[in-house]
Design an enzyme around this catalytic site. Sequence first.
Site, mmCIF file in Angstrom:
data_model
loop_
_atom_site.group_PDB
_atom_site.id
_atom_site.type_symbol
_atom_site.label_atom_id
_atom_site.label_comp_id
_atom_site.label_asym_id
_atom_site.label_seq_id
_atom_site.Cartn_x
_atom_site.Cartn_y
_atom_site.Cartn_z
ATOM 1 N N ASN A 47 0.825 -1.277 -0.044
ATOM 2 C CA ASN A 47 -0.081 -0.038 0.135
ATOM 3 C C ASN A 47 0.745 1.171 0.146
ATOM 4 O O ASN A 47 1.786 1.354 0.572
ATOM 5 C CB ASN A 47 -1.160 -0.063 1.146
ATOM 6 C CG ASN A 47 -0.404 0.053 2.438
ATOM 7 O OD1 ASN A 47 0.694 -0.792 2.684
ATOM 8 N ND2 ASN A 47 -1.070 0.447 3.627
ATOM 9 N N ASN A 50 -1.148 8.613 0.771
ATOM 10 C CA ASN A 50 -0.661 10.086 0.243
ATOM 11 C C ASN A 50 -1.412 11.018 1.323
ATOM 12 O O ASN A 50 -2.197 10.878 2.193
ATOM 13 C CB ASN A 50 -1.518 10.367 -0.875
ATOM 14 C CG ASN A 50 -1.009 11.284 -1.775
ATOM 15 O OD1 ASN A 50 -1.223 12.581 -1.587
ATOM 16 N ND2 ASN A 50 -0.082 11.287 -2.873
ATOM 17 N N GLU A 60 -3.172 -4.898 -2.848
ATOM 18 C CA GLU A 60 -3.783 -5.460 -4.000
ATOM 19 C C GLU A 60 -3.791 -4.889 -5.194
ATOM 20 O O GLU A 60 -3.275 -5.491 -6.160
ATOM 21 C CB GLU A 60 -5.012 -6.223 -3.648
ATOM 22 C CG GLU A 60 -5.054 -6.964 -2.343
ATOM 23 C CD GLU A 60 -5.288 -6.073 -1.015
ATOM 24 O OE1 GLU A 60 -4.854 -4.804 -0.683
ATOM 25 O OE2 GLU A 60 -6.218 -6.349 -0.185
ATOM 26 N N CYS A 92 -10.120 -5.107 0.853
ATOM 27 C CA CYS A 92 -11.244 -4.247 0.895
ATOM 28 C C CYS A 92 -12.146 -4.545 -0.175
ATOM 29 O O CYS A 92 -11.841 -5.585 -1.318
ATOM 30 C CB CYS A 92 -10.888 -2.776 0.890
ATOM 31 S SG CYS A 92 -10.124 -2.135 -0.617
HETATM 32 N N1 THU Z 1 -5.309 -1.559 2.809
HETATM 33 C C1 THU Z 1 -4.792 -2.270 1.786
HETATM 34 O O1 THU Z 1 -3.596 -2.233 1.135
HETATM 35 N N2 THU Z 1 -5.543 -3.487 1.454
HETATM 36 C C2 THU Z 1 -6.782 -3.765 1.799
HETATM 37 O O2 THU Z 1 -7.342 -4.684 1.270
HETATM 38 C C3 THU Z 1 -7.101 -3.111 3.173
HETATM 39 C C4 THU Z 1 -6.279 -1.761 3.367
HETATM 40 C C5 THU Z 1 -4.581 -0.355 3.128
HETATM 41 C C6 THU Z 1 -5.118 0.855 2.619
HETATM 42 C C7 THU Z 1 -4.463 1.754 3.632
HETATM 43 O O3 THU Z 1 -3.277 2.376 3.215
HETATM 44 C C8 THU Z 1 -4.409 0.907 4.934
HETATM 45 O O4 THU Z 1 -4.440 -0.496 4.600
HETATM 46 C C9 THU Z 1 -5.378 1.214 5.913
HETATM 47 O O5 THU Z 1 -6.777 1.191 5.323
#
Ligand code: THU
Length: 136
Positions: A47, A50, A60, A92
Site C-alpha cells: 500500500n 498520500n 492488492e 477491501c
Molecule cells: N489496505 C490495503 O492495502 N489493502 C486492503 O485490502 C485493506 C486496506 C491499506 C489501505 C490503507 O493504506 C491502509 O491499509 C489502511 O486502510
Amino acid sequence: MASPGIPAATLIDRARDVARHSYSPSSHFPVGAALISDTGEIITGCNVENAAYGEAICAERNAVTTMIAQAAGQTIAAIAIVGLKAAPCWPCGACRQVLREFNCQKVIVEGEGGEPATLAFSDLLPHSFGPEALGS
Ligand code: THU
C-alpha cells in the site's frame, strides 16, 4: 497449493516481505500482496498512501496493475495478503472488485495463528459483476 507447484506459504512470505516497503504514514498499517498469475508469474505490491488521504492505493491493486503492465492478458490464479498489524487482513471491497475483473480464483490470508488460509474468491464476492456482463 496456491497454484501448481507454489505453496500458499510461499505467497504469504512474499506478501510479508513486500509489506515492509509499505508507505503508510497516515494509517501506520502496512499491507503487502503477492499474486501468482495464470502464467506462473509472482507479482507483489504494497500500500502507498498520500498526504491527500483519499489517494491511498491498496497493496492488492498495486500488484494487479503491475501484473497488467508486465504482460497484458494475464489473470490471477491466487493472491496472498498480509497486514503486518492484523491477521487475517481481508481485501477491501474495492480491491475485491478489481481482483474480480482479472478472474481471481483464490485468496490467501494469514489465520490468527499465522497459518495460511485459502478461500475461493467466489466466497468473498458472491453474485459479482464482471466484464462478461457488458457483452462484446
Ligand atoms: N489496505 C490495503 O492495502 N489493502 C486492503 O485490502 C485493506 C486496506 C491499506 C489501505 C490503507 O493504506 C491502509 O491499509 C489502511 O486502510
